[in-house]
Scaffold this motif. Structure first.
Motif, PDB file in Angstrom:
ATOM      1  N   ASP A  14       0.799  -1.223   0.000  1.00  0.00           N
ATOM      2  CA  ASP A  14       0.000   0.000   0.000  1.00  0.00           C
ATOM      3  C   ASP A  14       0.836   1.278   0.000  1.00  0.00           C
ATOM      4  O   ASP A  14       0.304   2.352  -0.269  1.00  0.00           O
ATOM      5  N   VAL A  15       2.123   1.190   0.303  1.00  0.00           N
ATOM      6  CA  VAL A  15       2.967   2.378   0.411  1.00  0.00           C
ATOM      7  C   VAL A  15       4.009   2.460  -0.705  1.00  0.00           C
ATOM      8  O   VAL A  15       4.328   3.537  -1.192  1.00  0.00           O
ATOM      9  N   THR A  16       4.521   1.311  -1.114  1.00  0.00           N
ATOM     10  CA  THR A  16       5.550   1.263  -2.158  1.00  0.00           C
ATOM     11  C   THR A  16       5.169   0.227  -3.200  1.00  0.00           C
ATOM     12  O   THR A  16       4.921  -0.931  -2.869  1.00  0.00           O
ATOM     13  N   PRO A  27      11.333   0.362  -7.142  1.00  0.00           N
ATOM     14  CA  PRO A  27      10.334   0.713  -6.132  1.00  0.00           C
ATOM     15  C   PRO A  27       9.887   2.166  -6.310  1.00  0.00           C
ATOM     16  O   PRO A  27      10.700   3.054  -6.550  1.00  0.00           O
ATOM     17  N   ILE A  28       8.573   2.393  -6.194  1.00  0.00           N
ATOM     18  CA  ILE A  28       7.990   3.715  -6.386  1.00  0.00           C
ATOM     19  C   ILE A  28       7.088   4.026  -5.188  1.00  0.00           C
ATOM     20  O   ILE A  28       6.233   3.219  -4.813  1.00  0.00           O
ATOM     21  N   SER A  29       7.260   5.188  -4.612  1.00  0.00           N
ATOM     22  CA  SER A  29       6.433   5.620  -3.490  1.00  0.00           C
ATOM     23  C   SER A  29       5.008   5.903  -3.956  1.00  0.00           C
ATOM     24  O   SER A  29       4.791   6.575  -4.970  1.00  0.00           O
ATOM     25  N   LEU A  30       4.048   5.417  -3.172  1.00  0.00           N
ATOM     26  CA  LEU A  30       2.631   5.675  -3.441  1.00  0.00           C
ATOM     27  C   LEU A  30       2.040   6.679  -2.450  1.00  0.00           C
ATOM     28  O   LEU A  30       0.828   6.856  -2.391  1.00  0.00           O
ATOM     29  N   LEU A  31       2.887   7.351  -1.680  1.00  0.00           N
ATOM     30  CA  LEU A  31       2.390   8.235  -0.626  1.00  0.00           C
ATOM     31  C   LEU A  31       1.519   9.374  -1.140  1.00  0.00           C
ATOM     32  O   LEU A  31       0.620   9.833  -0.440  1.00  0.00           O
ATOM     33  N   LEU A  32       1.740   9.845  -2.361  1.00  0.00           N
ATOM     34  CA  LEU A  32       0.927  10.944  -2.899  1.00  0.00           C
ATOM     35  C   LEU A  32      -0.416  10.487  -3.460  1.00  0.00           C
ATOM     36  O   LEU A  32      -1.355  11.278  -3.531  1.00  0.00           O
ATOM     37  N   THR A  48       8.521   8.744  -7.276  1.00  0.00           N
ATOM     38  CA  THR A  48       7.229   8.937  -6.622  1.00  0.00           C
ATOM     39  C   THR A  48       6.122   8.952  -7.668  1.00  0.00           C
ATOM     40  O   THR A  48       6.221   9.667  -8.670  1.00  0.00           O
ATOM     41  N   ALA A  49       5.056   8.193  -7.422  1.00  0.00           N
ATOM     42  CA  ALA A  49       3.884   8.229  -8.300  1.00  0.00           C
ATOM     43  C   ALA A  49       3.146   9.534  -8.030  1.00  0.00           C
ATOM     44  O   ALA A  49       2.816   9.839  -6.889  1.00  0.00           O
TER      45      ALA A  49
END
Length: 101
Positions: A14-16, A27-32, A48-49
């Motif tokens: 859920d986060v990366t 690996p890509i951050s999904l925080l946004l 970052t996505a």
């Protein structure tokens, strides 16, 4: 200049997300944007996505990036900008100077 590229989610949590682009997985951050399902195309900038893409928009971005690379190499590129060929450019409403209403 900032440049985002389309990538497709192939794993992660859920986060990366693990995202793939042309054989490379990172690996890509999904925080946004929050969690997304496998197979989702994303616009990625600096790991970052930044938003979810639909299939057509992802293809058009890939075509534009391929077109720029081809132009820089002196190769034919016009076919990669088919959505822009033979069309008059248009300004957004706020730049046209038309009176509101």
């Amino acid at each position: 200049m900032c440049l985002g590229v389309p990538m497709r989610v192939v794993g992660g949590d859920d986060v990366t997300a693990l995202c793939e682009r042309r054989g490379a997985v990172e690996p890509i951050s999904l925080l946004l944007i929050g969690p997304v399902p496998l197979g989702t195309p994303l616009l990625v900038h600096l790991g970052t996505a930044v938003r979810v893409l639909d299939e057509e928009e992802a293809r058009r971005i890939d075509d534009a990036l391929d077109g720029l690379a081809a132009a820089m190499e002196g190769k034919p590129f016009e076919h990669l900008f088919a959505d822009l060929i033979d069309r008059e450019p248009t300004l957004p409403d706020f730049l046209r100077g038309d009176p509101p209403g």
